[in-house]
Design a protein around this motif. Structure first.
Motif, PDB file in Angstrom:
ATOM      1  N   ALA A  37       1.948  -3.485   0.522  1.00  0.00           N
ATOM      2  CA  ALA A  37       1.932  -2.114  -0.018  1.00  0.00           C
ATOM      3  C   ALA A  37       0.513  -1.690  -0.368  1.00  0.00           C
ATOM      4  CB  ALA A  37       2.837  -2.019  -1.250  1.00  0.00           C
ATOM      5  N   VAL A  38      -0.260  -2.592  -0.961  1.00  0.00           N
ATOM      6  CA  VAL A  38      -1.641  -2.263  -1.343  1.00  0.00           C
ATOM      7  C   VAL A  38      -2.456  -1.968  -0.085  1.00  0.00           C
ATOM      8  CG1 VAL A  38      -3.755  -3.154  -2.394  1.00  0.00           C
ATOM      9  CG2 VAL A  38      -1.554  -3.497  -3.549  1.00  0.00           C
ATOM     10  N   LYS A  39      -2.212  -2.736   0.964  1.00  0.00           N
ATOM     11  CA  LYS A  39      -2.926  -2.522   2.218  1.00  0.00           C
ATOM     12  C   LYS A  39      -2.562  -1.148   2.816  1.00  0.00           C
ATOM     13  CE  LYS A  39      -3.952  -5.567   6.113  1.00  0.00           C
ATOM     14  NZ  LYS A  39      -3.469  -6.762   6.786  1.00  0.00           N
ATOM     15  N   GLU A  40      -1.282  -0.843   2.757  1.00  0.00           N
ATOM     16  CA  GLU A  40      -0.814   0.386   3.392  1.00  0.00           C
ATOM     17  C   GLU A  40      -1.046   1.631   2.540  1.00  0.00           C
ATOM     18  OE1 GLU A  40       3.314   0.121   4.681  1.00  0.00           O
ATOM     19  OE2 GLU A  40       3.371   2.320   4.733  1.00  0.00           O
ATOM     20  N   ARG A  41      -0.789   1.504   1.208  1.00  0.00           N
ATOM     21  CA  ARG A  41      -0.802   2.720   0.376  1.00  0.00           C
ATOM     22  C   ARG A  41      -1.845   2.683  -0.733  1.00  0.00           C
ATOM     23  NH1 ARG A  41       2.691   4.874  -2.519  1.00  0.00           N
ATOM     24  NH2 ARG A  41       3.474   3.099  -3.702  1.00  0.00           N
ATOM     25  N   VAL A 135       5.422  10.790  -8.073  1.00  0.00           N
ATOM     26  CA  VAL A 135       5.793  11.034  -6.677  1.00  0.00           C
ATOM     27  C   VAL A 135       4.869  12.107  -6.103  1.00  0.00           C
ATOM     28  CG1 VAL A 135       7.593  11.998  -5.171  1.00  0.00           C
ATOM     29  CG2 VAL A 135       8.199  10.246  -6.847  1.00  0.00           C
ATOM     30  N   LYS A 136       4.582  13.122  -6.939  1.00  0.00           N
ATOM     31  CA  LYS A 136       3.690  14.210  -6.475  1.00  0.00           C
ATOM     32  C   LYS A 136       2.330  13.673  -6.059  1.00  0.00           C
ATOM     33  CE  LYS A 136       5.490  18.270  -8.808  1.00  0.00           C
ATOM     34  NZ  LYS A 136       5.555  18.845 -10.136  1.00  0.00           N
ATOM     35  N   THR A 137       1.824  12.703  -6.829  1.00  0.00           N
ATOM     36  CA  THR A 137       0.495  12.158  -6.511  1.00  0.00           C
ATOM     37  C   THR A 137       0.593  10.953  -5.573  1.00  0.00           C
ATOM     38  OG1 THR A 137       0.597  10.802  -8.503  1.00  0.00           O
ATOM     39  CG2 THR A 137      -0.543  12.908  -8.689  1.00  0.00           C
TER      40      THR A 137
END
Ligand SMILES: O=C(O)[C@H](O)[C@@H](O)[C@H](O)[C@H](O)COP(=O)(O)O
Length: 266
Positions: A37-41, A135-137
């Motif tokens: 997740a850290v890699k992707e987002r 979610v917005k950010t």
């Protein structure tokens, strides 16, 4: 190593020989999802539950995980919380803080616990508002098919009655589809007042892990996983069916003991 790993339409089943092996497998799984997740987002949004789960996550506080996991990127949420003061022994926040969060370098402002000074209803509303902002950010991702938050990982325990989070059998909270977070004031498991993610949020997650140990859960595990025909009760745990995400069950041998046709490769 898992005694047995099976993939069926109820997800991936990992049956571990004992709780030590389960702890290691669970820590590896969480560390891998965090890294991905850290890699992707750039962040990892993880939701915890109460009960035995936090103790079973304990290996994350030890080497190598305490050094290799990118803790600064973690955003912590609760799939359910008891509406009690944060320093109360029933608080899921306190359980996680004492058992995990205080032992690793989590950023305090990334810990999203509920407001413990308002009613259950207000706490649920405020918590939902906080999640909405995140979610917005895009600190929390959003589902591709609804406006639901898409947590990177939701970790759930299960009671002997098949409850997950604070969604209990035959309770109207199971039918809540409009809200992301709901509240109950009549939990059969004390304390009575709780807030909980609803099924649409749980089933929108990228990953859901069901972490279940002990013989007292064996019947509920059977009812939640096996193909039990038309009489299949609407057990909350059976309703965990991530729409696009991946479901993994971490079971010890006693919890898996009533599963149909499970072959243990010794
Ligand atoms: O706050 C809670 O009560 C929980 O989140 C609850 O859903 C828990 O995960 C199960 O009751 C399993 O608890 P055990 O693992 O301790 O049996």
């Amino acid at each position: 190593m898992a005694l047995s790993e099976v993939n069926n339409d109820r997800g991936e089943l990992r049956v571990l020989e004992n709780s030590d092996e389960l702890r290691t497998d669970l820590a590896d799984y969480i560390a891998e999802l965090s890294e991905a997740a850290v890699k992707e987002r750039g962040v990892f949004a993880i939701a915890l539950s109460g009960g035995s789960l936090i103790d079973l996550m304990g290996k994350l506080c030890e080497a190598p995980y305490n050094k290799t996991v990118d803790w600064a990127k973690w955003y912590i949420f609760w799939a359910d919380e008891r509406v009690v003061a944060k320093n109360h022994s029933d608080s899921n926040y306190k359980l996680a803080k004492d058992g995990l969060l205080s032992k690793v370098p989590i950023v305090p402002s990334h810990v999203h616990s509920i407001n413990d000074s308002v009613s259950a209803e207000e706490a649920a509303d405020e918590y939902m508002f906080v999640i909405r902002q995140l979610v917005k950010t895009r600190m929390v991702s959003v589902s591709d098919i609804s406006d639901c938050p898409k947590f990177d990982l939701i970790l759930l325990g299960m009671g002997p009655d098949g409850h997950i989070a604070s969604l209990f059998p035959n309770h109207s909270a199971l039918d809540e589809t409009d809200e992301w977070v709901t509240f109950i004031i009549d939990s059969p498991k004390p304390p009575p007042e709780r807030i909980t993610f609803t099924l649409p949020v749980i089933n929108s997650a990228s990953n859901v892990a069901m972490v279940v140990t002990g013989e007292s859960k064996a019947e509920a595990v059977h009812l939640a996983i096996d193909n039990i025909g038309p009489d299949c009760p609407s057990l909350p745990a059976r309703l965990v069916q991530p729409t696009k995400g991946k479901l993994v069950w971490f079971l010890d041998k006693p919890a898996a003991s009533k599963l149909d046709g499970l072959q243990f490769s010794e």
